[in-house]
Scaffold this active site. Structure first.
Site, mmCIF file in Angstrom:
data_model
loop_
_atom_site.group_PDB
_atom_site.id
_atom_site.type_symbol
_atom_site.label_atom_id
_atom_site.label_comp_id
_atom_site.label_asym_id
_atom_site.label_seq_id
_atom_site.Cartn_x
_atom_site.Cartn_y
_atom_site.Cartn_z
ATOM 1 C CD GLU A 1 -3.106 -1.049 1.822
ATOM 2 O OE1 GLU A 1 -2.938 -0.546 3.206
ATOM 3 O OE2 GLU A 1 -4.216 -1.618 1.827
ATOM 4 C CD GLU B 1 -3.794 -6.105 2.176
ATOM 5 O OE1 GLU B 1 -4.835 -5.476 2.994
ATOM 6 O OE2 GLU B 1 -2.620 -6.102 2.347
HETATM 7 P P1 P53 Z 1 -7.593 -3.266 9.220
HETATM 8 C C1 P53 Z 1 -6.965 1.121 5.557
HETATM 9 C C2 P53 Z 1 -7.862 0.882 4.488
HETATM 10 C C3 P53 Z 1 -7.781 -0.095 3.596
HETATM 11 C C4 P53 Z 1 -6.701 -1.107 3.700
HETATM 12 O O1 P53 Z 1 -6.918 -3.339 7.682
HETATM 13 C C5 P53 Z 1 -5.900 -0.773 4.882
HETATM 14 C C6 P53 Z 1 -6.034 0.189 5.889
HETATM 15 C C7 P53 Z 1 -5.149 0.263 7.087
HETATM 16 O O2 P53 Z 1 -6.047 -0.111 8.024
HETATM 17 O O3 P53 Z 1 -4.662 -1.418 5.216
HETATM 18 C C8 P53 Z 1 -4.959 -2.730 4.542
HETATM 19 O O4 P53 Z 1 -6.481 -4.286 9.768
HETATM 20 C C9 P53 Z 1 -3.107 -3.364 5.090
HETATM 21 C C10 P53 Z 1 -3.459 -4.382 5.878
HETATM 22 C C11 P53 Z 1 -4.484 -4.264 6.927
HETATM 23 C C12 P53 Z 1 -5.707 -4.433 6.013
HETATM 24 O O5 P53 Z 1 -5.872 -3.338 5.116
HETATM 25 O O6 P53 Z 1 -7.338 -1.980 9.621
HETATM 26 O O7 P53 Z 1 -2.522 -3.736 3.932
HETATM 27 O O8 P53 Z 1 -2.121 -4.509 6.855
HETATM 28 O O9 P53 Z 1 -4.596 -5.238 7.966
HETATM 29 C C13 P53 Z 1 -6.869 -4.391 6.641
HETATM 30 O O10 P53 Z 1 -8.839 -3.859 9.160
#
Ligand code: P53
Length: 488
Positions: A200, A386
């Site tokens: 990211e 993801e």
């Molecule tokens: P969590 C924000 C919005 C979209 C993706 O996020 C994001 C975030 C950061 O919080 O990050 C990615 O755990 C990231 C992962 C993360 C996952 O999204 O906040 O690459 O490390 O865990 C989900 O729910």
């Protein structure tokens, strides 16, 4: 044009994790400290904190977005809970976990390397034991014919580089990163094919992520420039070590829709989308787009480039685009429009969409829209690295009935299939986030779960760490078995 119906034959079904949220063992096996090891837990709307030591020895904390005082260094206070330290303990469970991934039929598994495990300070001193750990993990994956997908850097930096060099504000860190790449590319030359240089990249801004103390936008763009140069160098180096390597970029893709067809709203959406398009333009096309150069000019930012930075960026374009997709968002020219609460970035609420408990808008069609837009813009293979639904799970007699998660995945997989079959998008794989429960990155909570596999641990780090198969585990196994045809 191929006439693919449904998912291609070698489609990479799998799951994704990151070291700082999953691995634990933060001081085991010679690992050095990482910035993320000094960040505490939080909660929904309660920001995580960075703990630090001032020059006079006193201890303080700031929120993740705030800057650290001059001369302060990252510090771990024994009285607090830091979720990265044990996380969900992949370090001691990797054999058991990989066996579970294999049971679901994973074709690939995305994990990140902790830089400070391979090099405790992030410099040119290498910790063989750390490399050996990743080699054992990779060998275990290969034993089940699971393709390892490596994120070289996921949201952290060795604490030493943050303290001594102010992280990515220093060009020296480019050299250290490229050295790390050389070590791992050579070591895993015949075992790993898919790499991503930075997770990211459009979200990299805080001390915890990139080790810079300043919160000035100019410093952040300067650091990002160094990251672009490092990534481009890594791409070139990787191809020279093994021409078969596929080295990708990774962007958090949150498409912004205009609130209405009012041209001012549409233009707000254009501007907002540029914030993520800019990083892709640099890494896929090999140069800063004009709209971004003009933005720097308007803001009075001067990005200091050295020697052949531009040539390096031009020569180091990526082989594929990895992206996370969780939600879409809305842009509006009316500052009084209703705000959305969940996204970490200022945005507005979409009245047509439901949200998760954490306020993330659920928008499966948005994934098809994203795939189409990205493919039309870059004509590069795409990889959804993801996607997923963060929710509170309830254990009932050892079972977890996560039908809400199954319906989220079902709808998103259907839209991926449409994008492939109807729009002709070249999609190579799908790795849902936190395929086994991991600590949330945004909040540091454990209760925001994404996994097909449940891990018994709570927000304070208490629990047996026992692994349990959720209903979605059995469901995803059937999806993979049928190559995405059976979504019931
Ligand atoms: P969590 C924000 C919005 C979209 C993706 O996020 C994001 C975030 C950061 O919080 O990050 C990615 O755990 C990231 C992962 C993360 C996952 O999204 O906040 O690459 O490390 O865990 C989900 O729910």
């Amino acid at each position: 044009m191929t006439t693919t119906k449904g998912f291609p034959k070698n489609f990479l079904w799998g799951g994704a994790t990151a070291a700082n949220q999953y691995e634990g063992g933060y001081l085991s096996g010679g690992k050095g400290l990482s910035t993320l090891d000094a960040i505490t837990g939080g909660a929904y709307k309660v920001p995580r904190k960075v703990t630090f030591k001032r020059q006079d020895g006193s201890i303080g904390e700031v929120t993740r977005e705030e800057s650290l005082p001059d001369g302060a260094v990252g510090y771990i206070d024994e009285n607090r809970y830091y979720p990265s330290h044990a996380a969900t303990d992949f370090y001691h469970h990797y054999k058991e976990d990989i066996a579970l991934f294999a049971e679901m039929g994973f074709k690939c598994f995305r994990l990140s390397f902790a830089w400070s495990r391979i090099s405790p300070k992030g410099t040119d001193e290498i910790n063989e034991e750390g490399l050996q750990f990743y080699e054992s993990v990779i060998d275990e994956l290969l034993k089940y014919s699971i393709e390892p997908i490596i994120t070289i850097n996921h949201f952290d930096i060795p604490m030493y580089l943050a303290d001594q060099y102010d992280g990515w504000s220093s060009r020296k860190v480019i050299d250290y990163y490229v050295f790390l790449c050389e070590v791992i590319f050579k070591r895993f030359k015949n075992k790993v094919k898919y790499w991503m240089t930075f997770n990211e990249i459009n979200f990299l801004r805080s001390w915890a992520q990139i080790g810079i103390r300043s919160s000035e936008p100019q410093s952040k763009f300067q650091a990002l420039h160094h990251i672009f140069v490092a990534s481009a160098k890594a791409v070139q180096l990787g191809h020279s070590i093994n021409p078969k390597f596929k080295i990708g970029m990774m962007v958090a893709y949150i498409p912004a829709y205009p609130m209405s067809c009012r041209p001012e709203d549409v233009y707000e959406a254009v501007k907002r989308n540029r914030q993520q398009e800019f990083v892709m333009d640099v890494q896929c096309r090999g140069y800063y787009p004009n709209y971004q150069l003009k933005e720097f000019e308007r803001q009075g930012f001067e990005i200091v480039k050295e020697g052949d930075d531009d040539a390096i960026i031009a020569a180091g374009t990526v082989d594929y685009i990895g992206f996370s997709y969780y939600m879409s968002t809305v842009a509006s020219s009316d500052p009084n429009a209703e705000r959305s609460e969940g996204n970490q970035v200022l945005a507005y609420k979409n009245p047509y969409l439901n949200t998760s408990e954490w306020g993330w808008a659920i928008d499966p069609l948005g994934l098809r829209i994203s795939l189409s837009q990205l493919y039309d813009r870059y004509h590069l293979p795409l990889f959804v690295v993801e996607n997923g639904f963060g929710a509170v799970d309830k254990v009932e007699d050892g079972e977890i009935h996560d039908d809400y998660r199954i319906s989220y995945f079902k709808a998103h997989i259907e839209e991926m299939r449409n994008a492939i079959t109807e729009d002709g998008v070249d999609l190579i794989g799908y790795t849902p986030w936190g395929c086994i429960d991991v600590v949330s990155s945004g909040t540091g909570e454990m209760k925001k779960r994404y996994g097909f596999i449940y891990v018994d641990m709570d927000d304070k780090g208490n629990g047996s760490l026992k692994r349990l198969r959720k209903d979605s585990f059995y469901w995803y196994k059937k999806v993979i078995e049928s190559n995405g045809e059976n979504l019931e």
